[in-house]
Design a protein around this motif. Structure first.
Motif, PDB file in Angstrom:
ATOM      1  N   THR A  62      64.457  95.395  16.334  1.00 54.72           N
ATOM      2  CA  THR A  62      63.608  95.600  16.210  1.00 54.72           C
ATOM      3  C   THR A  62      62.959  94.843  15.081  1.00 54.72           C
ATOM      4  O   THR A  62      63.767  95.508  14.307  1.00 54.72           O
ATOM      5  CB  THR A  62      63.497  97.323  16.592  1.00 54.72           C
ATOM      6  N   LYS A  63      61.903  94.812  15.440  1.00 60.09           N
ATOM      7  CA  LYS A  63      60.586  94.159  14.552  1.00 60.09           C
ATOM      8  C   LYS A  63      58.897  94.113  14.839  1.00 60.09           C
ATOM      9  O   LYS A  63      58.413  94.101  15.972  1.00 60.09           O
ATOM     10  CB  LYS A  63      61.111  92.628  13.862  1.00 60.09           C
ATOM     11  N   HIS A  64      58.541  95.468  13.602  1.00 57.43           N
ATOM     12  CA  HIS A  64      57.231  96.093  14.279  1.00 57.43           C
ATOM     13  C   HIS A  64      56.423  95.414  12.745  1.00 57.43           C
ATOM     14  O   HIS A  64      56.935  95.796  11.518  1.00 57.43           O
ATOM     15  CB  HIS A  64      57.763  97.603  13.774  1.00 57.43           C
TER      16      HIS A  64
ATOM     17  N   GLU B 275      63.293  90.237   7.922  1.00 56.00           N
ATOM     18  CA  GLU B 275      64.227  91.178   7.905  1.00 56.00           C
ATOM     19  C   GLU B 275      63.731  91.935   9.528  1.00 56.00           C
ATOM     20  O   GLU B 275      62.448  92.435   8.953  1.00 56.00           O
ATOM     21  CB  GLU B 275      64.224  91.686   6.869  1.00 56.00           C
ATOM     22  N   PRO B 276      64.480  92.382   9.948  1.00 49.98           N
ATOM     23  CA  PRO B 276      64.567  93.234  10.833  1.00 49.98           C
ATOM     24  C   PRO B 276      63.838  95.015  10.550  1.00 49.98           C
ATOM     25  O   PRO B 276      64.463  95.171   9.313  1.00 49.98           O
ATOM     26  CB  PRO B 276      65.853  93.482  12.201  1.00 49.98           C
ATOM     27  N   SER B 277      63.342  95.392  11.792  1.00 52.25           N
ATOM     28  CA  SER B 277      62.690  96.695  11.297  1.00 52.25           C
ATOM     29  C   SER B 277      64.057  97.947  10.971  1.00 52.25           C
ATOM     30  O   SER B 277      64.261  99.215  11.284  1.00 52.25           O
ATOM     31  CB  SER B 277      61.843  97.432  11.840  1.00 52.25           C
TER      32      SER B 277
ATOM     33  N   ARG C 176      68.072  86.195  10.131  1.00 51.64           N
ATOM     34  CA  ARG C 176      67.624  86.819   8.422  1.00 51.64           C
ATOM     35  C   ARG C 176      67.146  85.665   7.607  1.00 51.64           C
ATOM     36  O   ARG C 176      66.190  86.101   7.019  1.00 51.64           O
ATOM     37  CB  ARG C 176      68.632  86.826   7.921  1.00 51.64           C
TER      38      ARG C 176
ATOM     39  N   THR D 148      60.317  84.880  16.630  1.00 52.22           N
ATOM     40  CA  THR D 148      60.022  86.141  15.985  1.00 52.22           C
ATOM     41  C   THR D 148      61.803  86.710  16.303  1.00 52.22           C
ATOM     42  O   THR D 148      62.923  86.907  14.908  1.00 52.22           O
ATOM     43  CB  THR D 148      59.386  87.082  15.897  1.00 52.22           C
TER      44      THR D 148
ATOM     45  N   LEU E  87      64.588  86.612  13.187  1.00 54.73           N
ATOM     46  CA  LEU E  87      65.383  87.775  12.581  1.00 54.73           C
ATOM     47  C   LEU E  87      67.104  87.206  13.130  1.00 54.73           C
ATOM     48  O   LEU E  87      68.295  88.000  11.839  1.00 54.73           O
ATOM     49  CB  LEU E  87      65.263  88.894  13.409  1.00 54.73           C
TER      50      LEU E  87
END
Length: 316
Positions: free
Chosen positions: A11-13, A61-63, A58, A51, A55
């Protein structure tokens, strides 16, 4: 086969620009890349493909979620350990004009990974650069020239030479031919296929062009609005797509419609903003087959047949 890369619930928010809410660029993505495999990630622009690529490496950085690379927990690696890991995972960017430093000679560009990781003596690095340039179809004399002296296809060959310099296990190819003329695209794709075999590489191939993915991928994962909606062998997904979104993408491949006996599927409207994700199935506002449950309940991925997964209420 043995898994080289495992991604679970990644996840990436990003915080919204107005400070209210978040942009769900990548939202719970899970996938597996086997050693020696090419996995194609496809979808419209803005769906989160690039994105996701960054991720996995790296670069951002992921959420949340987990990334396992060659048996190691990638997110548990500190800066020093991660630097060592990077020699095994490289990327080829979309734009061959922006991804090469115009102030550096080709020799310095290709040798940069070797210099950073102190691979061999200076003389050995120079010999390695000459061998790498030959491997990607450029003569050794190119080493003393600058990027502006080359065509787009030649620049992408330089970028590929840089990516394979350390003999990585994984290369992420982020739209590697979309900025090139059609006549050059096939040459670069054939080069990538040749290098994959010769160097025992695994590819994560990001593209919005299913015709290109059909040419290179073993398996395909279809991404929509930050989520994976369908995965499976490339031949199966591109000839008998299950998800309505995949069906629309496949119908847009030149020549695909008549082969499948179907008309071109034109989706209504643009994809919703990842900052304002619809309730229920994210695709339902554009889906020609949506029904009431789609508006209320998000579908879960399930396997209607071996080796394939789809997140759609129609196939439960």
């Amino acid at each position: 086969m043995t898994a080289l890369l495992r991604v679970r619930d990644l996840t990436k928010h990003f915080p919204a620009r107005d400070g209210m809410g978040v942009t769900r660029a990548v939202d719970g993505v899970s996938l597996v890349l086997e050693k020696g495999e090419t996995l194609g990630i496809v979808g419209e622009s803005g769906c989160g493909k690039s994105t996701l690529a960054r991720l996995i490496l790296r670069l951002i950085e992921p959420s949340g979620g987990a990334i396992e690379f060659d048996g190691a927990d990638l997110l548990a690696q500190g800066a020093r350990a991660m630097r060592k890991m990077r020699r095994h995972m490289q990327i080829v960017f979309q734009d061959p004009y922006a991804s090469l430093d115009p102030r550096m000679t080709v020799e310095k560009i290709v040798a940069e990974p070797l210099d950073i990781h102190r691979a061999g003596t200076p003389a050995e690095r120079r010999r390695a650069v000459a061998e790498l340039l030959e491997l990607v179809g450029l003569d050794a004399g190119a080493a003393k020239r600058f990027p502006h002296e080359f065509s787009g296809g030649q620049r992408q060959r330089i970028g590929i030479a840089r990516a394979i310099a350390l003999r990585p296990k994984l290369i992420v190819l982020d739209e590697p031919v979309s900025a090139l003329d059609v006549s050059i695209q096939s040459q670069i794709l054939n080069l990538l296929q040749d290098l994959k075999t010769r160097l025992d590489l695994s590819y994560l191939f990001i593209s919005h062009d299913l015709a290109v993915v059909e040419h290179v991928a073993d398996r395909v994962a279809v991404m929509y609005l930050g989520e994976i909606v369908e995965t499976g062998p490339a031949a199966a997904v591109l000839t008998a797509p299950l998800h309505p979104y995949t069906q629309a993408l496949v119908s847009a491949i030149p020549g695909a419609g008549p082969e499948l006996g179907k008309e071109r599927i034109v989706l209504a409207g643009d994809p919703p903003s990842p900052g304002d994700v619809p309730a229920g199935c994210r695709f339902h506002p554009r889906c020609p087959k949506a029904f009431e449950r789609c508006r209320r309940e998000a579908p879960r991925a399930h396997a209607p047949e071996r080796g394939r997964e789809v997140a759609c209420h129609l196939h439960e």
